[in-house]
Every structure is written in C-alpha cells, then in structure tokens.
Design an enzyme around this catalytic site. Structure first.
Site, short mmCIF file in Angstrom:
data_model
loop_
_atom_site.label_atom_id
_atom_site.label_comp_id
_atom_site.label_asym_id
_atom_site.label_seq_id
_atom_site.Cartn_x
_atom_site.Cartn_y
_atom_site.Cartn_z
N HIS A 9 68.15 80.93 4.20
CA HIS A 9 67.47 80.41 3.02
C HIS A 9 66.05 79.94 3.34
O HIS A 9 65.13 80.12 2.53
CB HIS A 9 68.28 79.25 2.42
CG HIS A 9 68.67 78.22 3.44
ND1 HIS A 9 69.66 78.45 4.37
CD2 HIS A 9 68.16 76.99 3.72
CE1 HIS A 9 69.76 77.38 5.16
NE2 HIS A 9 68.86 76.49 4.79
N CYS A 67 64.04 82.47 10.19
CA CYS A 67 64.67 81.23 9.72
C CYS A 67 63.58 80.15 9.69
O CYS A 67 62.40 80.47 9.77
CB CYS A 67 65.88 80.85 10.56
SG CYS A 67 65.56 80.49 12.30
N GLY A 68 63.97 78.89 9.57
CA GLY A 68 62.97 77.84 9.48
C GLY A 68 62.08 77.79 10.72
O GLY A 68 60.86 77.79 10.63
N GLY A 70 62.82 79.87 13.60
CA GLY A 70 62.98 81.10 14.39
C GLY A 70 63.93 80.90 15.57
O GLY A 70 64.35 81.86 16.20
N GLY A 72 67.17 79.40 15.84
CA GLY A 72 68.59 79.76 15.69
C GLY A 72 68.78 81.27 15.66
O GLY A 72 69.71 81.80 16.30
N HIS A 100 55.41 93.77 27.83
CA HIS A 100 56.11 93.39 29.06
C HIS A 100 57.63 93.36 28.90
O HIS A 100 58.35 93.74 29.81
CB HIS A 100 55.68 91.99 29.52
CG HIS A 100 54.29 91.95 30.08
ND1 HIS A 100 53.87 90.97 30.95
CD2 HIS A 100 53.22 92.75 29.88
CE1 HIS A 100 52.60 91.18 31.29
NE2 HIS A 100 52.17 92.24 30.63
N ARG A 111 58.91 77.88 8.71
CA ARG A 111 58.45 76.50 8.52
C ARG A 111 57.48 76.07 9.62
O ARG A 111 57.06 74.91 9.66
CB ARG A 111 59.65 75.55 8.51
CG ARG A 111 60.53 75.73 7.28
CD ARG A 111 61.78 74.88 7.36
NE ARG A 111 62.58 74.99 6.14
CZ ARG A 111 63.85 74.61 6.04
NH1 ARG A 111 64.47 74.10 7.09
NH2 ARG A 111 64.51 74.75 4.91
N ARG A 135 57.50 97.98 36.97
CA ARG A 135 57.95 96.61 37.25
C ARG A 135 58.56 95.96 36.00
O ARG A 135 59.52 95.20 36.09
CB ARG A 135 56.82 95.75 37.84
CG ARG A 135 55.75 95.28 36.89
CD ARG A 135 54.64 94.56 37.66
NE ARG A 135 53.73 93.83 36.80
CZ ARG A 135 52.74 94.39 36.09
NH1 ARG A 135 52.56 95.69 36.13
NH2 ARG A 135 51.94 93.64 35.35
N ARG A 139 62.57 94.81 35.45
CA ARG A 139 62.94 93.46 34.99
C ARG A 139 63.79 93.50 33.73
O ARG A 139 64.72 92.69 33.56
CB ARG A 139 61.66 92.63 34.77
CG ARG A 139 60.97 92.32 36.08
CD ARG A 139 59.55 91.85 35.93
NE ARG A 139 58.89 91.77 37.23
CZ ARG A 139 57.58 91.68 37.40
NH1 ARG A 139 56.76 91.68 36.36
NH2 ARG A 139 57.07 91.62 38.61
C1 RB5 Z 1 67.86 75.51 8.21
O1 RB5 Z 1 67.66 74.24 7.72
C2 RB5 Z 1 67.33 75.62 9.64
O2 RB5 Z 1 68.11 74.87 10.51
C3 RB5 Z 1 67.28 77.08 10.07
O3 RB5 Z 1 66.48 77.77 9.18
C4 RB5 Z 1 66.70 77.38 11.45
O4 RB5 Z 1 65.47 76.78 11.62
C5 RB5 Z 1 67.60 77.20 12.58
O5 RB5 Z 1 67.27 77.48 13.74
#
Ligand code: RB5
Length: 149
Positions: A9, A67-68, A70, A72, A100, A111, A135, A139
């Site tokens: 979201h 995501c907010g 990046g 997760g 690389h 965000r 190289r 890796r």
């Molecule tokens: C959602 O609130 C937030 O936790 C998710 O978008 C992300 O940033 C997680 O890594």
C-alpha cells in the site's frame, strides 16, 4: 524483455507512476503489474514473493518492488536463490548494482525519495548493463554457492 512489478500500500501510488514511466520511456520492456490493485493495507512479503518467484524462474525477467522504505521488499526477495535484489537510493547505486552485482530486481522506497528521484533511479537501472568482468561473475557465483539455509 519482461519486467514484473509490485508494491504494498505504501508503494501503490509510486508503482502506478513507475509503470506509466516505463511504458513511455522504456517501451521495449513488457511490464506486468502483479498488484496490489487498490491502496488497501497489504503485507509486503506476499507481493515480494510473487515478483521474486518470477525473477528466479527466468534469467531474462527483471523485477521492481516498491514499499515504504524498500527494506522489507528487498529482504523478502533476497531469500530466493538466483535473485539479486538491490535497494537503491541514488542513480549511482542503481548503476553499480547492475554493473557489479548484476541485480535482477530493483527495490525502491516510496517514503524515502520523491517520485522524481525514484524515476531517475529506474532510468539508470534500466539503461545499465552488467559489466561481465570475470571478477564480478566469480563473486555473483559465490553468492549462490555460499547460500546458507
Ligand atoms: C508499511 O507501513 C511499511 O512497513 C512497508 O511499506 C515497508 O516500508 C516495509 O519494509
């Protein structure tokens, strides 16, 4: 050339902008939107799983996850053997992740940066090729060889 994209979201709005940007400026890529299709709260591992599975299954398929932060998305995607997901916050990181690390999946934080900054990262990532230097190949192979369960 196939590119699969998804978000949660927090990345939903930026995902729509990036898809439009890709269709306009990187038309050689066939873009598949794996969702979500509205901005209701969702769990990022589900969407990272869908995209990472597609990238892991086919050497030529690339992915973008948003995501907010990046964070997760990149953590989940990198659990797949053969996926090299790079969370990039500058165009330089985007270029290096391709040259690389042969990144096959780009993670963005909706965000963290403005949509314009994220679009510049996408452009750099899409236009940069892997260097194929022995190289770097060695890796990258080591990452798969040393994977630990
Ligand atoms: C959602 O609130 C937030 O936790 C998710 O978008 C992300 O940033 C997680 O890594």
């Amino acid at each position: 050339m196939e590119l699969v994209i998804a978000s949660d979201h927090a990345g939903f709005e930026l995902k729509a902008e990036i898809i439009e940007h890709l269709n306009t400026n990187h038309a050689a890529w066939q873009v598949t939107d794996m969702g979500p299709f509205d901005d209701k709260s969702v769990d990022y591992p589900i969407y990272a799983h869908m995209v990472a599975r597609s990238v892991a299954a086919d050497d030529t398929t690339h992915g973008i996850l948003i995501c907010g932060s990046g964070l997760g998305m990149s953590m989940m995607a990198n659990r797949f053997l053969g996926v090299r997901a790079a969370l990039c916050t500058t165009p330089e990181m985007a270029a290096l992740s391709r040259q690389h690390n042969r990144a096959n999946l780009l993670c963005l934080g909706a965000r963290i940066l403005s949509s314009e900054e994220n679009r510049k990262i996408v452009d750099k990532w899409m236009e940069t090729e892997f260097s194929a230097d022995p190289r770097h190949l060695r890796r990258i192979d080591l990452m798969d060889l040393l994977i630990t369960r």
